[in-house]
Write an enzyme that holds these catalytic residues in place. Structure first.
Site, PDB file in Angstrom:
ATOM      1  N   GLU A   1     -25.096  10.812  12.833  1.00 45.87           N
ATOM      2  CA  GLU A   1     -24.381  11.479  13.917  1.00 45.87           C
ATOM      3  C   GLU A   1     -22.863  11.428  13.730  1.00 45.87           C
ATOM      4  O   GLU A   1     -22.148  12.410  13.936  1.00 45.87           O
ATOM      5  CB  GLU A   1     -24.770  10.826  15.258  1.00 45.87           C
ATOM      6  CG  GLU A   1     -24.067  11.387  16.492  1.00 45.87           C
ATOM      7  CD  GLU A   1     -24.384  12.857  16.783  1.00 45.87           C
ATOM      8  OE1 GLU A   1     -25.308  13.414  16.169  1.00 45.87           O
ATOM      9  OE2 GLU A   1     -23.676  13.439  17.625  1.00 45.87           O
TER      10      GLU A   1
ATOM     11  N   HIS B   1      -5.502   1.616   5.832  1.00 44.97           N
ATOM     12  CA  HIS B   1      -6.237   0.875   4.802  1.00 44.97           C
ATOM     13  C   HIS B   1      -6.848  -0.341   5.479  1.00 44.97           C
ATOM     14  O   HIS B   1      -6.154  -1.075   6.190  1.00 44.97           O
ATOM     15  CB  HIS B   1      -5.260   0.447   3.698  1.00 44.97           C
ATOM     16  CG  HIS B   1      -5.828  -0.555   2.755  1.00 44.97           C
ATOM     17  ND1 HIS B   1      -7.042  -0.392   2.114  1.00 44.97           N
ATOM     18  CD2 HIS B   1      -5.343  -1.753   2.306  1.00 44.97           C
ATOM     19  CE1 HIS B   1      -7.285  -1.421   1.336  1.00 44.97           C
ATOM     20  NE2 HIS B   1      -6.271  -2.277   1.440  1.00 44.97           N
TER      21      HIS B   1
ATOM     22  N   CYS C   1       0.826  -1.225   0.000  1.00 49.69           N
ATOM     23  CA  CYS C   1       0.000   0.000   0.000  1.00 49.69           C
ATOM     24  C   CYS C   1       0.854   1.267   0.000  1.00 49.69           C
ATOM     25  O   CYS C   1       0.302   2.378  -0.063  1.00 49.69           O
ATOM     26  CB  CYS C   1      -0.911   0.029   1.229  1.00 49.69           C
ATOM     27  SG  CYS C   1      -1.862  -1.463   1.470  1.00 49.69           S
TER      28      CYS C   1
ATOM     29  N   HIS D   1      -9.921  -3.700   5.159  1.00 55.05           N
ATOM     30  CA  HIS D   1     -10.827  -4.475   4.312  1.00 55.05           C
ATOM     31  C   HIS D   1     -12.160  -4.598   5.043  1.00 55.05           C
ATOM     32  O   HIS D   1     -12.791  -5.652   5.022  1.00 55.05           O
ATOM     33  CB  HIS D   1     -10.231  -5.859   4.023  1.00 55.05           C
ATOM     34  CG  HIS D   1      -9.053  -5.797   3.098  1.00 55.05           C
ATOM     35  ND1 HIS D   1      -8.411  -6.926   2.627  1.00 55.05           N
ATOM     36  CD2 HIS D   1      -8.404  -4.752   2.517  1.00 55.05           C
ATOM     37  CE1 HIS D   1      -7.404  -6.577   1.824  1.00 55.05           C
ATOM     38  NE2 HIS D   1      -7.386  -5.255   1.757  1.00 55.05           N
TER      39      HIS D   1
ATOM     40  N   HIS E   1     -13.026  -4.106  -2.371  1.00 52.05           N
ATOM     41  CA  HIS E   1     -11.720  -4.247  -1.740  1.00 52.05           C
ATOM     42  C   HIS E   1     -11.724  -3.671  -0.305  1.00 52.05           C
ATOM     43  O   HIS E   1     -11.545  -4.384   0.668  1.00 52.05           O
ATOM     44  CB  HIS E   1     -10.658  -3.550  -2.614  1.00 52.05           C
ATOM     45  CG  HIS E   1      -9.261  -3.601  -2.077  1.00 52.05           C
ATOM     46  ND1 HIS E   1      -8.142  -3.433  -2.874  1.00 52.05           N
ATOM     47  CD2 HIS E   1      -8.772  -3.787  -0.831  1.00 52.05           C
ATOM     48  CE1 HIS E   1      -7.050  -3.532  -2.143  1.00 52.05           C
ATOM     49  NE2 HIS E   1      -7.407  -3.746  -0.894  1.00 52.05           N
TER      50      HIS E   1
HETATM   51  C1  LIG Z   1      -4.527  -9.887   0.931  1.00 55.56           C
HETATM   52  S1  LIG Z   1      -3.457  -9.094  -0.139  1.00 55.56           S
HETATM   53  C2  LIG Z   1      -4.011  -7.447  -0.071  1.00 55.56           C
HETATM   54  C3  LIG Z   1      -3.012  -6.481  -0.534  1.00 55.56           C
HETATM   55  O1  LIG Z   1      -2.919  -6.476  -1.888  1.00 55.56           O
HETATM   56  C4  LIG Z   1      -3.349  -5.113  -0.022  1.00 55.56           C
HETATM   57  O2  LIG Z   1      -4.563  -4.658  -0.506  1.00 55.56           O
HETATM   58  C5  LIG Z   1      -3.436  -5.088   1.462  1.00 55.56           C
HETATM   59  O3  LIG Z   1      -4.451  -4.792   1.996  1.00 55.56           O
HETATM   60  C6  LIG Z   1      -2.282  -5.392   2.292  1.00 55.56           C
HETATM   61  O4  LIG Z   1      -1.093  -5.392   1.633  1.00 55.56           O
HETATM   62  P1  LIG Z   1       0.254  -5.614   2.410  1.00 55.56           P
HETATM   63  O5  LIG Z   1       1.308  -5.604   1.348  1.00 55.56           O
HETATM   64  O6  LIG Z   1       0.173  -6.942   3.097  1.00 55.56           O
HETATM   65  O7  LIG Z   1       0.388  -4.499   3.414  1.00 55.56           O
HETATM   66 ZN   LIG Z   2      -6.056  -4.126   0.651  1.00 59.72          ZN
END
Ligand SMILES: CSC[C@@H](O)[C@@H](O)C(=O)COP(=O)(O)O
Ligand SMILES: [Zn+2]
Length: 730
Positions: A140, A116, A98, A118, A196
């Site tokens: 809120e 970041h 990232c 998920h 994502h």
């Molecule tokens: C499960 S791989 C996901 C990655 O491509 C990326 O999107 C992520 O969230 C984490 O990447 P990372 O390189 O492990 O810090």
């Molecule tokens: Zn990711």
């Protein structure tokens, strides 16, 4: 690749150090379900370093030793392919995939951290909002989101808009579409990546890390304490603005000091600015701490305020300032900034020399001495009696009130504490919201006497709390509120750390101790006043009252006794004051003329320091004598001089002449501020030098005869005064 020598960058007992914070936050995110498997990531930018989690490590298992440290900005032209590291993990790890996206948040939003995740909610949102943006309102928690991620918080009534970009097989390929969306939606606090997750970023405070500022501490305990007081106010002002700053003074308690040390020697100090005096800088404790800060690359700058104190040629040399010269030897390559409002070119050169600043790499920023938004005025009185002075001051404030139709904020400087008290009592008796400010203030009562000050007037029973309260009330005041403070009547203890944009006038009840002091005290006026001027000043086309035109030129005046001086923002308001002021002096176009257009008739004497060969007398002897004369000029006690003149039987005419001369000097100084960057002090020194030349029998042919006569008067009195001082010293 490993680089064990840089491991200290991720080793800290401080739980808030980024290398500790990243693993802790990752664990929290894992518990929240935001990061699963190796998904998600986090980075923190602290000062000029970026801390990034490793790639492909389960987030709940990340440890400090896994953290990568990179310099920000990257020194290379292609930071994505040719990344530079300050520290890499010794394990076979790579920095997060990232990283290029995190970099977008630094470069485009000046973020301090980017996360970041998920998060399933985020992914769900990108599936439900099929267009290029996710919008939501009337939630809120919108109040917890900042505009652009780093500015002011949104309100409940705002609509939150988050752009959605399409996912790509490789993380780094998201970089450009993310940057594009960030530019298109500058208020967005994050970016959703369809199917994502989400990138969100947050604030970074903007100051350089661990600046060190020292301030002048003139001799005398009272002064020192009062100065510490105002310095604290300066620190408090910064703290209120969210700057992490602290003053390390004699009043700092043991616990406080230990906490300060712990923070400073940590790998990532939270403190941005440390205020210390040159005396504190010289202590072994301070050296030890600064050595450590420097060793960890966290010492970013030395800032020296009142830098003229370093120079023996300056008007207030202090030997402890010289010790700051060692800074360059000890902390190489740490930039030094020296600030002063009163330095001739000689003093400037001396400062640079003593601080061992690199001449070739020195950047000069010289602000003109002339503050065009200020108007200086010297007022004459019909009698030297305190009641007359006080009444005239009251008249001035009353007129200002009538002119503005409301109260104004102001400062009156007096040399003696008892004068402050007496004048405050007088003005309060007339209904003004005045308060005294000096270190002699006692609990419960003030000394309200009109007698002349005595040496025994120092009051040990001091209340810092009262002073602080006065300062706060005055800072918030100026509106004529019954419980407020519109006006402080102060000694020189007042002045540092004042940050008030609406000061309308500064009155000097009596002559300040030095010209430099006078300039600095009038400089308390806000710079912002200039911005308020709506049209340029034009002198009135017709003089409203043409009585006594000679008084406009501040020439000897048969009733001239004492000279309170008034400083106020010039321009439109001043024009009003000119046309409405009943005093013929104030309605004069000459008195009203803008300071930068006035004609000067200053003697053009070569500065002795610039040209040591210009005299027959030996330079060392000349300097010695010059300095003594200068000291005498600076320490003039005009009341005493007046009594000397009187005892000679010369009466008030001579005293008027003397006072007029000094008034003229002050006026000239006010006017000559625009001449040269060092104009103010230079002129003062020239006058002292002129006196010295004359006392040495050299003569000054270029001198205008009037000025020469006046100086002749002053010289005679000065010499007497000087002899008296010497007798007293023996
Ligand atoms: C499960 S791989 C996901 C990655 O491509 C990326 O999107 C992520 O969230 C984490 O990447 P990372 O390189 O492990 O810090
Ligand atoms: Zn990711």
């Amino acid at each position: 690749m490993s680089d064990n020598s840089a491991d200290y960058l991720v080793e800290s007992p401080d739980p808030l150090h980024p290398a500790n914070l990243i693993p802790e936050l990752c664990q929290s995110f894992y518990r929240l379900g935001w990061v699963t498997g190796t998904g998600g990531g986090i980075c923190i930018r602290h000062g000029n370093k970026v801390y990034i989690a490793p790639s492909g490590v389960q987030k709940e298992r990340i440890k400090p030793e896994h953290i990568f440290v990179l310099p920000y900005p990257q020194p290379t032209s292609s930071p994505q392919t040719d990344r530079v590291f300050l520290r890499r993990s010794s394990l076979n790890l790579k920095e997060s995939a990232c990283t290029p996206l995190f970099w977008n948040s630094f470069d485009l939003r000046d973020a301090g951290s980017c996360i970041h995740t998920h998060s399933q909610h985020a992914v769900m949102a990108t599936l439900l909002w099929k267009g290029p943006v996710f919008t939501i309102s009337h939630q809120e928690m919108i109040k917890g989101v900042r505009i652009g991620g780093t500015d002011a918080a949104l309100s409940y009534l705002d609509t939150l808009v988050i752009p959605i970009i399409e996912n790509t097989p490789f993380e780094e390929d998201l970089r450009d579409s993310m940057a594009e969306a960030m530019k298109k939606y500058p208020d967005a606090a994050g970016i959703l990546v369809r199917r994502h997750g989400v990138y969100v970023w947050g604030k970074l405070s903007s100051l350089t890390l661990c600046d060190i500022s020292s301030n002048v501490e003139p001799a005398g305990k009272d002064w020192e304490k009062a100065k510490t007081q105002t310095e604290h106010t300066e620190v408090e002002n910064l703290q209120r603005k969210g700057v992490n700053v602290v003053a390390w003074t004699a009043d700092t308690g043991k616990d406080e000091r230990q906490e300060l040390e712990r923070d400073l020697v940590s790998h990532s100090p939270r403190l941005r600015l440390l205020y210390i005096s040159p005396e504190k800088y010289a202590t072994p404790d301070c050296t030890r701490i600064l050595d450590e800060v420097y060793r960890k690359h966290n010492l970013n700058r030395l800032v020296i305020d009142e830098a003229h104190c370093i120079s023996e040629w300056g008007n207030s040399f202090r030997s402890d300032y010289r010790g700051l010269g060692k800074f360059r030897d000890r902390y190489r390559n740490v930039p030094i900034m020296a600030l002063t409002a009163t330095a001739t070119q000689v003093v400037q050169r001396d400062i640079i020399h003593n601080l061992k600043m690199d001449r070739d790499n020195t950047f000069y920023a010289i602000h003109p001495f002339n503050r065009e938004n200020l108007f200086y005025e010297v007022r004459y009185l019909s009698s030297p009696e305190p009641n007359t002075r006080m009444q005239q001051i009251l008249d001035y404030i009353t007129l200002l009130y009538q002119r503005r139709n409301r109260a104004s904020s102001g400062i009156i400087y007096c040399r003696a504490k008892v004068t402050c008290d007496a004048l405050t009592a007088f003005l309060r008796g007339k209904g003004l919201n005045a308060k005294p400010y000096h270190r002699g203030i006692r609990f419960g009562h003030h000394t309200l006497s009109l007698r002349r000050p005595r040496a025994s007037d120092s009051s040990p029973d001091i209340s810092s709390g009262i002073l602080q309260q006065t300062l706060k009330q005055w800072s918030a005041g100026g509106h004529g509120e019954p419980d407020g403070v519109d006006l402080v009547v102060a000694t020189v203890a007042f002045g540092l750390g004042i940050d008030k944009g609406d000061v309308r006038y500064i009155i000097h009840y009596d002559l300040p101790a030095s010209f430099e002091g006078y300039y600095q005290e009038t400089a308390t006026m806000p710079f912002e006043s200039a911005k308020r001027l709506t049209k340029p000043f034009k002198p009135p086309s017709k003089v409203a009252n043409d009585r006594e035109p000679e008084s406009f030129r501040l020439e000897p005046h048969d009733t001239g006794r004492t000279i309170p001086t008034v400083t106020e923002p010039s321009g439109l308001n001043h024009l009003e004051s000119c046309s409405n002021n009943p005093s013929p002096r104030s309605s004069s176009p000459e008195v009203c003329a803008p300071v930068n257009t006035a004609q000067l008739s200053l003697p053009d004497i070569e500065m002795e320091l610039d040209n040591p060969t210009s005299s027959k007398v030996q330079p060392a002897k000349r300097m010695d004598k010059f300095n003594k004369m200068r000291k005498a000029l600076h320490s003039l006690d005009f009341d005493r001089l007046a009594s000397l003149v009187r005892s000679e039987g010369s009466g008030f005419v001579d005293q008027g002449k003397l006072v007029n001369h000094v008034a003229r000097e002050i006026e000239f100084n006010a006017l000559s501020l625009s001449c040269t960057p060092g104009g103010y002090t230079e002129h003062t020194e020239r006058i002292a030098q002129a006196i010295f030349y004359m006392s040495d029998g050299c003569g000054i042919p270029e001198y205008d005869q009037d000025v020469a006569d006046d100086i002749e008067d002053v010289k005679g009195i000065l010499q007497k005064h000087w002899k008296e001082l010497q007798r007293e010293e023996q």
